[in-house]
Scaffold this active site. Structure first.
Site, PDB file in Angstrom:
ATOM      1  N   CYS A   1      -3.337   8.434   3.461  1.00 46.18           N
ATOM      2  CA  CYS A   1      -2.989   7.959   2.121  1.00 46.18           C
ATOM      3  C   CYS A   1      -4.147   8.155   1.161  1.00 46.18           C
ATOM      4  CB  CYS A   1      -2.613   6.491   2.187  1.00 46.18           C
ATOM      5  SG  CYS A   1      -3.831   5.521   3.066  1.00 46.18           S
TER       6      CYS A   1
ATOM      7  N   GLU B   1       0.883  -1.172   0.000  1.00 45.83           N
ATOM      8  CA  GLU B   1       0.000   0.000   0.000  1.00 45.83           C
ATOM      9  C   GLU B   1       0.914   1.213   0.000  1.00 45.83           C
ATOM     10  OE1 GLU B   1      -3.274  -0.102  -0.112  1.00 45.83           O
ATOM     11  OE2 GLU B   1      -3.566  -2.244   0.224  1.00 45.83           O
TER      12      GLU B   1
HETATM   13  P1  NAP Z   1       8.336   4.879   4.741  1.00 49.77           P
HETATM   14  O1  NAP Z   1       9.470   5.764   5.025  1.00 49.77           O
HETATM   15  O2  NAP Z   1       8.360   4.057   3.519  1.00 49.77           O
HETATM   16  O3  NAP Z   1       8.160   3.977   6.049  1.00 49.77           O
HETATM   17  C1  NAP Z   1       7.161   3.003   6.149  1.00 49.77           C
HETATM   18  C2  NAP Z   1       7.640   1.864   7.011  1.00 49.77           C
HETATM   19  O4  NAP Z   1       8.721   1.190   6.380  1.00 49.77           O
HETATM   20  C3  NAP Z   1       8.167   2.307   8.370  1.00 49.77           C
HETATM   21  O5  NAP Z   1       7.779   1.345   9.325  1.00 49.77           O
HETATM   22  C4  NAP Z   1       9.661   2.301   8.171  1.00 49.77           C
HETATM   23  O6  NAP Z   1      10.377   2.131   9.372  1.00 49.77           O
HETATM   24  C5  NAP Z   1       9.829   1.090   7.282  1.00 49.77           C
HETATM   25  N1  NAP Z   1      11.054   1.071   6.494  1.00 49.77           N
HETATM   26  C6  NAP Z   1      11.846   2.100   6.128  1.00 49.77           C
HETATM   27  N2  NAP Z   1      12.876   1.645   5.374  1.00 49.77           N
HETATM   28  C7  NAP Z   1      12.721   0.313   5.263  1.00 49.77           C
HETATM   29  C8  NAP Z   1      13.445  -0.724   4.610  1.00 49.77           C
HETATM   30  N3  NAP Z   1      14.549  -0.467   3.899  1.00 49.77           N
HETATM   31  N4  NAP Z   1      13.016  -1.988   4.712  1.00 49.77           N
HETATM   32  C9  NAP Z   1      11.892  -2.283   5.395  1.00 49.77           C
HETATM   33  N5  NAP Z   1      11.163  -1.344   6.045  1.00 49.77           N
HETATM   34  C10 NAP Z   1      11.562  -0.062   5.974  1.00 49.77           C
HETATM   35  O7  NAP Z   1       6.973   5.680   4.640  1.00 49.77           O
HETATM   36  P2  NAP Z   1       6.477   6.858   5.581  1.00 49.77           P
HETATM   37  O8  NAP Z   1       7.112   8.103   5.088  1.00 49.77           O
HETATM   38  O9  NAP Z   1       6.582   6.465   6.990  1.00 49.77           O
HETATM   39  O10 NAP Z   1       4.922   6.855   5.245  1.00 49.77           O
HETATM   40  C11 NAP Z   1       4.300   7.820   4.444  1.00 49.77           C
HETATM   41  C12 NAP Z   1       3.900   7.223   3.119  1.00 49.77           C
HETATM   42  O11 NAP Z   1       3.064   6.095   3.328  1.00 49.77           O
HETATM   43  C13 NAP Z   1       3.099   8.180   2.281  1.00 49.77           C
HETATM   44  O12 NAP Z   1       3.642   8.221   1.001  1.00 49.77           O
HETATM   45  C14 NAP Z   1       1.709   7.572   2.234  1.00 49.77           C
HETATM   46  O13 NAP Z   1       1.004   7.810   1.048  1.00 49.77           O
HETATM   47  C15 NAP Z   1       1.967   6.126   2.422  1.00 49.77           C
HETATM   48  N6  NAP Z   1       0.813   5.493   3.034  1.00 49.77           N
HETATM   49  C16 NAP Z   1       0.061   4.648   2.274  1.00 49.77           C
HETATM   50  C17 NAP Z   1      -1.044   4.032   2.818  1.00 49.77           C
HETATM   51  C18 NAP Z   1      -1.887   3.094   2.015  1.00 49.77           C
HETATM   52  O14 NAP Z   1      -2.685   2.392   2.624  1.00 49.77           O
HETATM   53  N7  NAP Z   1      -1.743   3.036   0.738  1.00 49.77           N
HETATM   54  C19 NAP Z   1      -1.379   4.284   4.146  1.00 49.77           C
HETATM   55  C20 NAP Z   1      -0.587   5.152   4.883  1.00 49.77           C
HETATM   56  C21 NAP Z   1       0.513   5.749   4.309  1.00 49.77           C
HETATM   57  P3  NAP Z   1      10.969   3.415  10.157  1.00 49.77           P
HETATM   58  O15 NAP Z   1       9.820   4.255  10.539  1.00 49.77           O
HETATM   59  O16 NAP Z   1      11.647   2.796  11.322  1.00 49.77           O
HETATM   60  O17 NAP Z   1      11.901   4.091   9.197  1.00 49.77           O
END
Ligand code: NAP
Length: 514
Positions: free
Chosen positions: A296, A257
């Site tokens: 999102c 997602e």
């Molecule tokens: P993110 O940086 O991709 O982080 C998401 C999760 O992934 C966090 O738990 C993060 O841990 C972890 N993570 C980071 N690097 C990783 C790696 N190399 N391997 C495995 N896991 C890793 O995203 P975000 O900035 O927190 O979230 C915002 C984004 O999420 C927005 O773009 C939004 O659109 C999207 N979103 C989508 C939905 C949907 O249902 N489609 C819902 C909510 C949000 P850490 O926090 O410890 O870095």
């Protein structure tokens, strides 16, 4: 130094080897707690979840697992006040916005508790009817769906620490699959506290639910061939996950997602003052400000007929101007903070980028912050952008600003509008506003191929609809293309991800026994 939140893995509470990463209050700037997952025995902990948790869950029938979900919902309900306090402190959200996350989680659990009761007293599902493979039906093929024999790892985003866990865990546990959740670091406290309350209440078998708070290092390496991974977050991290050997070589089933440039579309012929025009204005202003636009599913692009562009700009701006922004502890505040200084910087940077292709129709910086220091807090007012150069404004169709920001754009005719909506290259949701039922139905079907959900507001639905951005457990959540290509929820459809389909080919006498 503040307390380090414990991880729960291998049936034990345990802390990492390091000093951890701090979680902050995004309004006051105070450090609240720390998380650390370094040095955890992930391989051993995952094995415990699969072997102990998985085996115990698979012993139960669907109605028995449903009762477990109902018991979880009861535990969360009993601790609800504490969750709102944590959300205020760690997410900086006003009460209504915290409720979207916390009450949304409890409602989703309750919905799956009821759905599971309808599956009958069994431990696996039949998938369709048997098909004959031989003369007189003496040899047949019957498809079955059985619980995945691994664990479900959830890597979640920061914006829904409560709902993000339970909207995935409810269908997983109902399917008989143990869960390991890794919340996003910045808001991990609420997830950790909910897991702690459920573990302490003893309503789940050992190994059924684990939480790892802190970095993600080693998590994917610990996944085996029969595990599944559900990820919510940015498209960049999603790409890293897809390339990892767990997915690329061990065929771990992955659901993504990711981000999405969701749209709202006012159909032709709806003049200012009509119920459809008013419904669009109200919903756009609400979507931009709920959870400070950190959803999102939030509306990022608004399409209206050319003739009503100015009226729409004025009406949306008028509503946004009334939004009181600041410290959620102040009763007058309607919109709280972004989740961190890093997010605030990303939103400001994204705004500057979008402004290269759009003008400011309502400036978020005109909002005085209530009880919040601009040098410390992560508060920012809502900004409406606009451009008439809809076809050439690439950045508006490409870049998601994850905050209270949306862009208004005019279109020439329906075909042009549909083309512009599709410029999002696959989104979670589009909402349509109009009074012509046939035109709405046509547009909905046209856009269904590029959206997980099409939310249609005709005048009779205006007062009762569930909201553009609200994800209901009864409806699909997920979207094709840049939205990640995932599917969650959608009632019992969610169970597919946590089951394996197999064809059993046998004589009718054998098939009768299953
Ligand atoms: P993110 O940086 O991709 O982080 C998401 C999760 O992934 C966090 O738990 C993060 O841990 C972890 N993570 C980071 N690097 C990783 C790696 N190399 N391997 C495995 N896991 C890793 O995203 P975000 O900035 O927190 O979230 C915002 C984004 O999420 C927005 O773009 C939004 O659109 C999207 N979103 C989508 C939905 C949907 O249902 N489609 C819902 C909510 C949000 P850490 O926090 O410890 O870095």
């Amino acid at each position: 130094m503040t307390e380090i939140l414990s991880n729960f893995l291998g049936g034990q509470w345990t802390i990492g080897r390091g000093t951890g990463t701090a979680l902050y209050d995004p309004v006051l700037g105070d450090e609240l707690a720390r998380v650390d997952a370094s040095g955890l025995d992930l391989i051993g902990g995952f094995a415990f979840a699969r072997e102990r948790g998985g085996a115990a869950l698979r012993e139960l029938t669907y109605p028995q697992r449903s009762e477990m979900l109902a018991a979880i919902a009861k535990v969360l309900q009993a601790n609800r006040d504490a969750y709102f306090d944590i959300a205020t402190a760690n997410s900086g959200t006003v009460k209504n916005d915290s409720a979207v996350d916390i009450d949304g989680a409890i409602y989703t659990l309750g919905t799956y508790a009821k759905l599971g009761q309808s599956l009958g007293d069994r431990r696996y599902l039949l998938d369709g009817a048997a098909a004959s493979l031989a003369k007189d039906g003496l040899f047949q093929s019957q498809h079955v769906q059985v619980s995945v024999r691994g664990l479900a790892l959830f890597i979640n985003a920061f914006n829904f620490p409560a709902w993000g866990l339970w909207e995935k865990a409810a269908p997983a546990l109902l399917s008989g699959v143990p869960v390991v959740v890794k919340p996003a670091t910045s808001t991990a406290w609420l997830t950790q506290r909910m897991v702690k309350d459920v573990v302490d209440a003893g309503v789940l078998p050992a190994g059924a639910l684990s939480v790892v708070c802190g970095g993600s290092a080693g998590l994917l390496d610990a996944l085996g061939h029969f595990d599944v991974l559900s990820f919510t977050g940015s498209a960049d991290t999603a790409a890293t996950i897809r390339r990892h050997p767990a997915a690329a070589e061990r065929s771990v089933r992955v659901n993504i997602e990711a981000d999405s440039l969701n749209s709202a579309l006012l159909l032709p012929g709806e003049a200012p003052g009509t119920p459809s025009f008013d419904a669009l204005i109200k919903e756009v202003a609400r979507e931009m400000t709920v959870k400070s636009g950190q959803k999102c599913t939030a509306i990022r692009r608004i399409f209206v007929p050319e003739a009503v562009f100015d009226a729409a700009a004025e009406a949306i701006s008028g509503r946004l101007a009334k939004t009181v922004v600041g410290n959620p502890r102040n009763e007058s505040v309607r919109m709280g903070a972004l989740v961190s200084r890093a997010q605030l910087a990303a939103v400001r940077e994204g705004l500057a980028y979008l402004k290269q292709h759009a003008e400011v129709l309502h400036d978020g910086d005109t909002h005085a912050l209530v009880d919040a220091d601009p040098d410390v807090s992560c508060c920012i007012g809502p900004t409406l952008l606009g451009t008439r150069s809809t076809d050439s404004a690439d950045s508006i169709h490409d870049h998601e600003v994850f905050g209270p920001v949306a862009t208004l754009m005019p279109y020439r005719d329906t075909a042009h509008a549909l083309t512009l909506v599709r410029r999002g290259r696959g989104s979670l949701v589009v909402s349509l506003y109009g009074s012509d039922a046939a035109a709405l139905g046509n547009a909905a079907l046209e856009l269904a191929e590029s959206h997980g959900r099409v939310h249609v507001i005709s005048p009779e639905a205006a007062a009762v609809h569930s909201g553009h951005g609200n994800v209901m457990p009864q409806s699909l959540h997920g979207g094709p293309g840049r939205a990640g290509g995932g599917e969650e929820l959608g009632g019992l459809r969610a169970l597919n991800f946590y089951h394996r389909r197999a064809a059993i080919q046998a004589a009718p006498g054998v098939l009768k026994t299953i």
